[in-house]
Design a protein around this motif. Structure first.
Motif, PDB file in Angstrom:
ATOM      1  N   LEU A  86      54.386   7.720 -19.441  1.00 28.88           N
ATOM      2  CA  LEU A  86      53.424   6.747 -19.980  1.00 28.88           C
ATOM      3  C   LEU A  86      52.393   7.400 -20.900  1.00 28.88           C
ATOM      4  N   GLY A  87      52.522   8.710 -21.111  1.00 26.57           N
ATOM      5  CA  GLY A  87      51.627   9.390 -22.036  1.00 26.57           C
ATOM      6  C   GLY A  87      50.268   9.730 -21.465  1.00 26.57           C
ATOM      7  N   VAL A  88      50.153   9.837 -20.148  1.00 26.27           N
ATOM      8  CA  VAL A  88      48.875  10.233 -19.545  1.00 26.27           C
ATOM      9  C   VAL A  88      48.542  11.651 -20.011  1.00 26.27           C
ATOM     10  N   PRO A  89      47.320  11.895 -20.482  1.00 22.23           N
ATOM     11  CA  PRO A  89      46.952  13.232 -20.964  1.00 22.23           C
ATOM     12  C   PRO A  89      47.147  14.311 -19.908  1.00 22.23           C
ATOM     13  N   GLU A  90      47.512  15.478 -20.376  1.00 22.67           N
ATOM     14  CA  GLU A  90      47.791  16.607 -19.480  1.00 22.67           C
ATOM     15  C   GLU A  90      46.613  16.899 -18.561  1.00 22.67           C
ATOM     16  N   GLU A  91      45.388  16.780 -19.100  1.00 19.66           N
ATOM     17  CA  GLU A  91      44.218  17.132 -18.300  1.00 19.66           C
ATOM     18  C   GLU A  91      43.970  16.147 -17.155  1.00 19.66           C
ATOM     19  N   ASP A  92      44.613  14.976 -17.191  1.00 19.96           N
ATOM     20  CA  ASP A  92      44.442  13.993 -16.121  1.00 19.96           C
ATOM     21  C   ASP A  92      45.501  14.104 -15.036  1.00 19.96           C
ATOM     22  N   LEU A  93      46.553  14.879 -15.283  1.00 24.49           N
ATOM     23  CA  LEU A  93      47.654  14.948 -14.321  1.00 24.49           C
ATOM     24  C   LEU A  93      47.235  15.579 -12.999  1.00 24.49           C
ATOM     25  N   ASP A  94      46.326  16.549 -13.050  1.00 23.51           N
ATOM     26  CA  ASP A  94      45.864  17.156 -11.800  1.00 23.51           C
ATOM     27  C   ASP A  94      45.175  16.124 -10.915  1.00 23.51           C
ATOM     28  N   HIS A  95      44.406  15.213 -11.531  1.00 24.75           N
ATOM     29  CA  HIS A  95      43.737  14.177 -10.754  1.00 24.75           C
ATOM     30  C   HIS A  95      44.764  13.235 -10.110  1.00 24.75           C
ATOM     31  N   LEU A  96      45.804  12.902 -10.867  1.00 24.37           N
ATOM     32  CA  LEU A  96      46.850  12.044 -10.311  1.00 24.37           C
ATOM     33  C   LEU A  96      47.571  12.734  -9.159  1.00 24.37           C
TER      34      LEU A  96
ATOM     35  N   ILE B  12      42.335  -2.663 -12.533  1.00 20.97           N
ATOM     36  CA  ILE B  12      42.916  -1.647 -11.647  1.00 20.97           C
ATOM     37  C   ILE B  12      43.102  -0.362 -12.453  1.00 20.97           C
ATOM     38  N   PRO B  13      42.602   0.771 -11.996  1.00 25.90           N
ATOM     39  CA  PRO B  13      42.781   2.022 -12.749  1.00 25.90           C
ATOM     40  C   PRO B  13      44.258   2.313 -12.998  1.00 25.90           C
ATOM     41  N   LEU B  14      44.551   2.878 -14.163  1.00 25.40           N
ATOM     42  CA  LEU B  14      45.943   3.172 -14.520  1.00 25.40           C
ATOM     43  C   LEU B  14      46.616   4.044 -13.471  1.00 25.40           C
ATOM     44  N   SER B  15      45.905   5.040 -12.962  1.00 26.92           N
ATOM     45  CA  SER B  15      46.510   5.929 -11.970  1.00 26.92           C
ATOM     46  C   SER B  15      46.952   5.154 -10.737  1.00 26.92           C
ATOM     47  N   ALA B  16      46.142   4.171 -10.310  1.00 26.22           N
ATOM     48  CA  ALA B  16      46.499   3.363  -9.149  1.00 26.22           C
ATOM     49  C   ALA B  16      47.684   2.455  -9.462  1.00 26.22           C
ATOM     50  N   ARG B  17      47.748   1.909 -10.699  1.00 26.07           N
ATOM     51  CA  ARG B  17      48.873   1.064 -11.093  1.00 26.07           C
ATOM     52  C   ARG B  17      50.172   1.866 -11.124  1.00 26.07           C
ATOM     53  N   ILE B  18      50.092   3.088 -11.607  1.00 18.13           N
ATOM     54  CA  ILE B  18      51.266   3.961 -11.638  1.00 18.13           C
ATOM     55  C   ILE B  18      51.732   4.256 -10.216  1.00 18.13           C
ATOM     56  N   PHE B  19      50.793   4.658  -9.393  1.00 15.56           N
ATOM     57  CA  PHE B  19      51.178   5.065  -8.047  1.00 15.56           C
ATOM     58  C   PHE B  19      51.714   3.890  -7.229  1.00 15.56           C
ATOM     59  N   ALA B  20      51.169   2.702  -7.420  1.00  9.73           N
ATOM     60  CA  ALA B  20      51.615   1.535  -6.646  1.00  9.73           C
ATOM     61  C   ALA B  20      53.110   1.309  -6.814  1.00  9.73           C
ATOM     62  N   VAL B  21      53.609   1.419  -8.042  1.00  8.21           N
ATOM     63  CA  VAL B  21      55.038   1.222  -8.300  1.00  8.21           C
ATOM     64  C   VAL B  21      55.851   2.298  -7.588  1.00  8.21           C
ATOM     65  N   VAL B  22      55.443   3.530  -7.725  1.00 13.02           N
ATOM     66  CA  VAL B  22      56.168   4.644  -7.109  1.00 13.02           C
ATOM     67  C   VAL B  22      56.148   4.531  -5.585  1.00 13.02           C
ATOM     68  N   ASP B  23      55.003   4.191  -5.029  1.00 12.68           N
ATOM     69  CA  ASP B  23      54.846   4.110  -3.575  1.00 12.68           C
ATOM     70  C   ASP B  23      55.774   3.051  -2.981  1.00 12.68           C
TER      71      ASP B  23
END
Length: 284
Positions: free
Chosen positions: A137-147, A225-236
């Motif tokens: 989804l193009g999330v910046p590299e610097e945000d991946l650690d937070h995810l 809803i924060p993008l990180s939460a939307r991403i994780f909801a699908v995966v979860d």
């Protein structure tokens, strides 16, 4: 180390380097270099950091001003090396501290899984797949650690849920569901005071929100809803559906993907579902 010892170490170092240089034929073909006329220990805070050697092809004949400049250069070189060494030590300490934090987060996640044995291995799987989807989804590299940290901690609030509810083999009552739905709140209360986890907290606090606003605990809707939460909801949900549970067998991949497709725009963000479906098409 005293100054006399520093000079001795410096000269010993120079002698070894000069001999090695002569064996290699350095410096320069046919060049004739005299022994160093000056060897200055680069000395800072009681440590010998290196040696500045001045070589010349001609007799040493510097003015007093040049000598002063050279001594200033030596002092500045020593300070620069000392600052560099300090920076390297700080960076190493930071890496060690980050590694310790990461192990602590995994320890908390394992504590949840030890209580809820039916989810063993779930955290590792959803963390890896969340990062893959975020990159797609193009999330910046610097945000991946937070995810990654958020995915690791997504169910940490369940530590506060009583065993009688968390481990209940049958369906939960309405009252018990209300207690279970508090686990994102417990995660927020526990972790919100840790600046290091501020961005990561979006997942533990928000992954049970739904696109149509019917989720919990805050009833967020759509892009609220924060993008990180939307991403994780699908995966979860995908991992839960494709894993065995005591009350049902794992769904086939095609059935789980069909459910996600049907829930796009209801439970899940449409753009996240589409990206996930594309990602699964590329996965054997």
């Amino acid at each position: 180390m005293g100054l006399a010892q520093a000079w001795k170490a410096a000269l010993s170092f120079l002698a070894r380097r000069l001999e090695a240089s002569r064996r290699r034929g350095s410096p320069g073909a046919g060049a004739t270099w005299n022994l160093p006329e000056r060897a200055y220990p680069l000395f800072a805070r009681g440590r010998l950091l290196g040696v500045l050697a001045a070589f010349t092809r001609r007799p040493w004949d510097l003015t007093e001003e040049d000598e002063g400049f050279l001594e200033t250069l030596v002092e500045q070189a020593a300070l620069a090396l000392d600052n560099l060494k300090t920076l390297q030590e700080l960076q190493r300490s930071q890496r060690e501290l980050e590694a310790a934090y990461e192990l602590t987060l995994w320890g908390w996640a394992k504590a949840v899984e030890l209580r809820d044995q039916e989810t063993a291995g779930h955290t590792e799987r959803v963390t890896a797949l969340t990062l893959r989807l975020a990159k797609a989804l193009g999330v910046p590299e610097e945000d991946l650690d937070h995810l990654r940290r958020g995915a690791i901690l997504h169910d940490v609030g369940k530590i506060a849920i009583p065993d009688s509810i968390l481990l209940k083999p049958g369906p939960l009552t309405e009252e018990e569901w209300q207690v279970m739905k508090l686990h994102p709140v417990y995660a927020y209360q526990w972790l919100s005071g840790i600046p290091y986890l501020k961005k990561a907290l979006e997942i533990p606090y928000g992954h049970h929100e739904r696109w149509d606003g019917s989720g919990y605990p805050r009833g967020l809707r759509g892009m609220e809803i924060p993008l990180s939460a939307r991403i994780f909801a699908v995966v979860d949900v995908y991992d839960a559906l494709t894993s065995d549970r005591p009350y049902r067998k794992a769904w086939p991949k095609e059935k789980a993907l069909a459910y996600l497709r049907e829930q796009a725009g209801k439970q899940f963000g449409p753009e996240v579902v589409q990206a996930f479906l594309r990602l699964m098409e590329e996965t054997p």
